[in-house]
Design a protein around this motif. Structure first.
Motif, PDB file in Angstrom:
ATOM      1  N   ALA A 288       6.425   5.155 -16.522  1.00  0.00           N
ATOM      2  CA  ALA A 288       7.405   5.071 -15.477  1.00  0.00           C
ATOM      3  C   ALA A 288       8.183   6.282 -15.273  1.00  0.00           C
ATOM      4  N   SER A 289       8.290   7.253 -16.179  1.00  0.00           N
ATOM      5  CA  SER A 289       8.811   8.507 -16.218  1.00  0.00           C
ATOM      6  C   SER A 289       7.996   9.341 -15.493  1.00  0.00           C
ATOM      7  N   ILE A 290       6.672   9.502 -15.676  1.00  0.00           N
ATOM      8  CA  ILE A 290       5.813  10.185 -14.953  1.00  0.00           C
ATOM      9  C   ILE A 290       5.839   9.968 -13.492  1.00  0.00           C
ATOM     10  N   THR A 291       5.836   8.636 -13.155  1.00  0.00           N
ATOM     11  CA  THR A 291       5.805   8.086 -11.809  1.00  0.00           C
ATOM     12  C   THR A 291       7.261   8.356 -11.113  1.00  0.00           C
ATOM     13  N   GLU A 292       8.384   8.215 -11.719  1.00  0.00           N
ATOM     14  CA  GLU A 292       9.507   8.823 -10.978  1.00  0.00           C
ATOM     15  C   GLU A 292       9.674  10.183 -10.976  1.00  0.00           C
ATOM     16  N   GLU A 293       9.039  10.900 -11.433  1.00  0.00           N
ATOM     17  CA  GLU A 293       9.282  12.323 -11.078  1.00  0.00           C
ATOM     18  C   GLU A 293       8.234  12.609 -10.203  1.00  0.00           C
ATOM     19  N   VAL A 294       6.882  12.140 -10.045  1.00  0.00           N
ATOM     20  CA  VAL A 294       5.769  12.759  -9.300  1.00  0.00           C
ATOM     21  C   VAL A 294       5.988  12.175  -7.888  1.00  0.00           C
ATOM     22  N   VAL A 295       6.602  11.009  -7.692  1.00  0.00           N
ATOM     23  CA  VAL A 295       6.666  10.345  -6.350  1.00  0.00           C
ATOM     24  C   VAL A 295       7.708  11.230  -5.538  1.00  0.00           C
ATOM     25  N   GLU A 296       8.430  11.951  -6.321  1.00  0.00           N
ATOM     26  CA  GLU A 296       9.477  12.744  -5.705  1.00  0.00           C
ATOM     27  C   GLU A 296       8.962  14.219  -4.881  1.00  0.00           C
TER      28      GLU A 296
END
Length: 74
Positions: free
Chosen positions: A18-26
């Motif tokens: 979730a942490s990675i997804t949150e950063e990368v989708v930006e």
């Protein structure tokens, strides 16, 4: 659509994903992020995605990129 797969160390749970997804989708151009925690892979799909920006987003989430491969997604 381009696809880039990153080998990422340090992931151990859904919170990591979730942490990675949150950063990368930006990151500009990113359409989809798929995190496979057991395999240690993050797959990013999108148009004109800046590789350095994706790597920086993964690092910002607290993980290390140890490799990458790219392909053209259909």
């Amino acid at each position: 659509m381009a696809e880039q797969t990153y080998t990422v160390s340090g992931m151990s749970c859904r919170h990591c994903a979730a942490s990675i997804t949150e950063e990368v989708v930006e990151v500009s151009g990113v359409i989809e992020v798929d995190v496979d925690v057991p395999a240690g892979r993050v797959t990013v799909r999108g148009e004109s995605v800046d590789d350095a920006a994706v790597r920086a987003a993964i690092v910002e989430a607290g993980f290390e990129v140890t490799g990458a491969t790219s392909a053209l997604a259909v």
